[in-house]
Design an enzyme around this catalytic site. Structure first.
Site, short mmCIF file in Angstrom:
data_model
loop_
_atom_site.label_atom_id
_atom_site.label_comp_id
_atom_site.label_asym_id
_atom_site.label_seq_id
_atom_site.Cartn_x
_atom_site.Cartn_y
_atom_site.Cartn_z
N TYR A 118 92.53 12.59 85.29
CA TYR A 118 91.38 12.57 84.37
C TYR A 118 91.65 13.52 83.22
CZ TYR A 118 87.41 9.76 85.80
OH TYR A 118 86.57 8.72 86.02
N GLU B 194 89.17 13.83 80.33
CA GLU B 194 88.03 13.69 79.40
C GLU B 194 88.07 14.79 78.35
OE1 GLU B 194 84.13 13.25 81.14
OE2 GLU B 194 84.89 11.68 82.47
N ASP C 73 89.11 -4.30 60.66
CA ASP C 73 89.65 -4.48 62.01
C ASP C 73 90.97 -5.24 61.83
OD1 ASP C 73 90.40 -5.43 64.47
OD2 ASP C 73 88.40 -6.07 65.06
N THR D 119 93.91 -3.11 67.67
CA THR D 119 94.41 -3.08 69.04
C THR D 119 95.88 -2.73 68.93
OG1 THR D 119 94.86 -5.45 68.95
CG2 THR D 119 92.80 -4.77 69.99
N LYS E 37 98.95 -6.56 70.02
CA LYS E 37 99.20 -7.86 69.38
C LYS E 37 100.52 -7.76 68.59
CE LYS E 37 94.36 -9.26 69.50
NZ LYS E 37 93.50 -8.08 69.64
N ARG F 145 98.09 -2.88 76.14
CA ARG F 145 96.73 -3.32 75.80
C ARG F 145 95.87 -2.10 75.51
NH1 ARG F 145 96.96 -8.31 76.84
NH2 ARG F 145 94.87 -8.59 76.04
N1 DSN Z 1 90.81 -12.18 72.10
C1 DSN Z 1 91.62 -11.71 71.00
C2 DSN Z 1 92.28 -12.82 70.30
O1 DSN Z 1 92.82 -13.66 70.98
O2 DSN Z 1 92.30 -12.89 69.09
C3 DSN Z 1 90.88 -10.86 70.11
O3 DSN Z 1 90.24 -9.89 70.86
#
Ligand code: DSN
Length: 423
Positions: free
Chosen positions: A51, A53, A197, A223, A226, A232
């Site tokens: 942990y 925090e 975003d 994120t 990707k 993730r």
């Molecule tokens: N679910 C993702 C996507 O496939 O674009 C975005 O969060």
């Protein structure tokens, strides 16, 4: 035998089946990728036991001295990668990163403007079925009916009328370049915060293949899994004037203990993204997407907006006739899945079907590019996609093209192993 295979063969065997699915098939889901062995190792490490925090130097638990150093490395590398003044790497997902930003700057009921989910936006940008759509008053903008691209003059007009507290830009199914400067100018004119975003295109920005939002909009969320090719998770970048508000909103506002094993994986991913190789990788993602788009167009298929500037292609299936109706996204996803090509159904502008059926298909090149595939392979895959879709349009029961393509897909995939040392 591995500990897991010995102790829990059910889970071990399912992981093994999934490994073979990834190895033998072609992953063309635009939001997925293949992480390096180093990222896998960090995420699977004993850091998961702890942990932590709080933030480096200000934790609520003892024993965090190494976690502090890990989180500092992650934050500093992310700042270096994007030229950001401040980074928070604790958000466990892109949705949580977005919610933390809203929570930092908006009150319940405040108005936000964002791209409609059905026209390329994201669930966490105020969809009525998401907490963000229930908690805030949302005015969505879409794409222009003719060009199927963002019309900044129309968005500005809407912003003047709606006077939102925040304008969100960024998308999950938009194949064209996003003009973050235009969004920031619109937000400034109406006195709104501007949040970008960049989850889908973060790797392209890091690799110099898409204009950046960092230092342009007030806040950038992303994120890390990707195009950025990390574990993730989510992250937030902002100017130093918003640093305290963002950090407080993530912890203790939204989350408790950070996932330190994932933060270590993020740090490794940012190190990888700082290399010249990553720039080449990002360039190749776009070249691959454009090579595949050309083939799909030459095969007579319709692409939303007529092409792509980034890592994804959005196929409009409404002209693929089958017995008086058209092939749906759901059907196309299933037929291509049988052929070993994994894609996802997606809504398109002017969608008439439900989000679970849809009239579109989203296709992305980040994962196959990570496996080392280039334009020639993309052209081949484009022809295979067209062959399967055309064959099932003639006869939905036909397995002819599916069977032939499946064999070709496996042969191609065997030449581009995911992790050569893992058999
Ligand atoms: N679910 C993702 C996507 O496939 O674009 C975005 O969060």
């Amino acid at each position: 035998m591995s500990d897991l295979a010995n102790y829990d063969p059910d889970i071990y065997n399912l992981i093994e089946k999934e490994r073979l699915r990834q190895v033998n098939g072609l992953e063309l889901i635009a939001s997925e990728n293949v992480v390096s062995k180093s990222v896998l190792e960090a995420v699977g490490s004993i850091l998961t036991n702890k942990y932590a925090e709080g933030y480096p130097g200000k934790r609520y638990y003892g024993g965090c001295e190494f976690h502090d150093q890990i989180e500092d490395l992650a934050r500093n590398r992310l700042c270096e990668l994007f030229g950001a003044e401040h980074a928070n790497v604790q958000a466990v997902s892109g949705s949580q990163a977005n919610q933390a930003v809203y929570f930092a700057f908006m009150q319940n009921g405040d108005k936000m403007m964002s791209q409609d989910l059905a026209q390329g936006g994201h669930l966490s940008h105020g969809s009525p079925v998401n907490i963000t759509g229930k908690w805030y008053s949302v005015s969505h903008y879409g794409v222009d009916k003719e060009t199927e691209t963002l019309d900044y003059a129309q968005i500005a007009e809407q912003a003047r009328k709606e006077k939102p507290k925040m304008i969100v830009c960024g998308a999950s199914a938009y194949p064209r370049t996003i003009d973050f400067k235009a969004f920031k100018e619109i937000a400034d004119e109406v006195g709104a915060y501007c949040m970008a975003d960049v989850a889908h295109i973060a790797g392209l920005i890091a690799g110099g293949q898409h204009p950046t939002s960092v230092g342009v909009t007030d806040i950038t969320t992303t994120t890390t899994h990707k195009t950025l090719r990390g574990p993730r998770g989510g992250a937030i970048m902002c100017g130093s004037e918003n640093a305290v508000a963002i950090d407080k909103s993530v912890f203790p506002g939204m989350q408790g203990g950070p996932l330190m094993h994932v933060i270590a994986g993020k740090a490794v991913c940012f190190r990888e993204a700082l290399t010249p190789d990553f720039k080449e990788y990002a360039k190749q993602i776009v070249k691959n997407s454009q090579a595949m788009a050309e083939v799909l167009i030459s095969e007579g298929l319709d692409l939303v907006s007529g092409g792509t500037d980034n890592h994804l292609i959005l196929l409009d299936l409404t002209n693929l006739a089958t017995n008086g109706s058209h092939l749906t996204g759901l059907e196309a996803e299933n037929f291509l899945g049988e052929a070993g090509i994994t894609v996802n159904k997606n809504t398109i502008p002017r969608e008439k079907l439900s989000p679970f059926v849809t009239s579109g298909l989203r296709i992305g090149t980040p994962a196959v590019t990570s496996r080392g595939m280039k334009e020639e392979e993309m052209k081949q895959i484009g022809h295979w996609i067209a062959a399967v879709l055309k064959d099932v349009c003639k006869d939905k029961g036909s397995k002819k093209a599916i069977t032939e393509v499946r064999a070709e897909v496996e042969a191609l995939a065997s030449g581009f192993t995911l992790y050569p040392e893992v058999r």
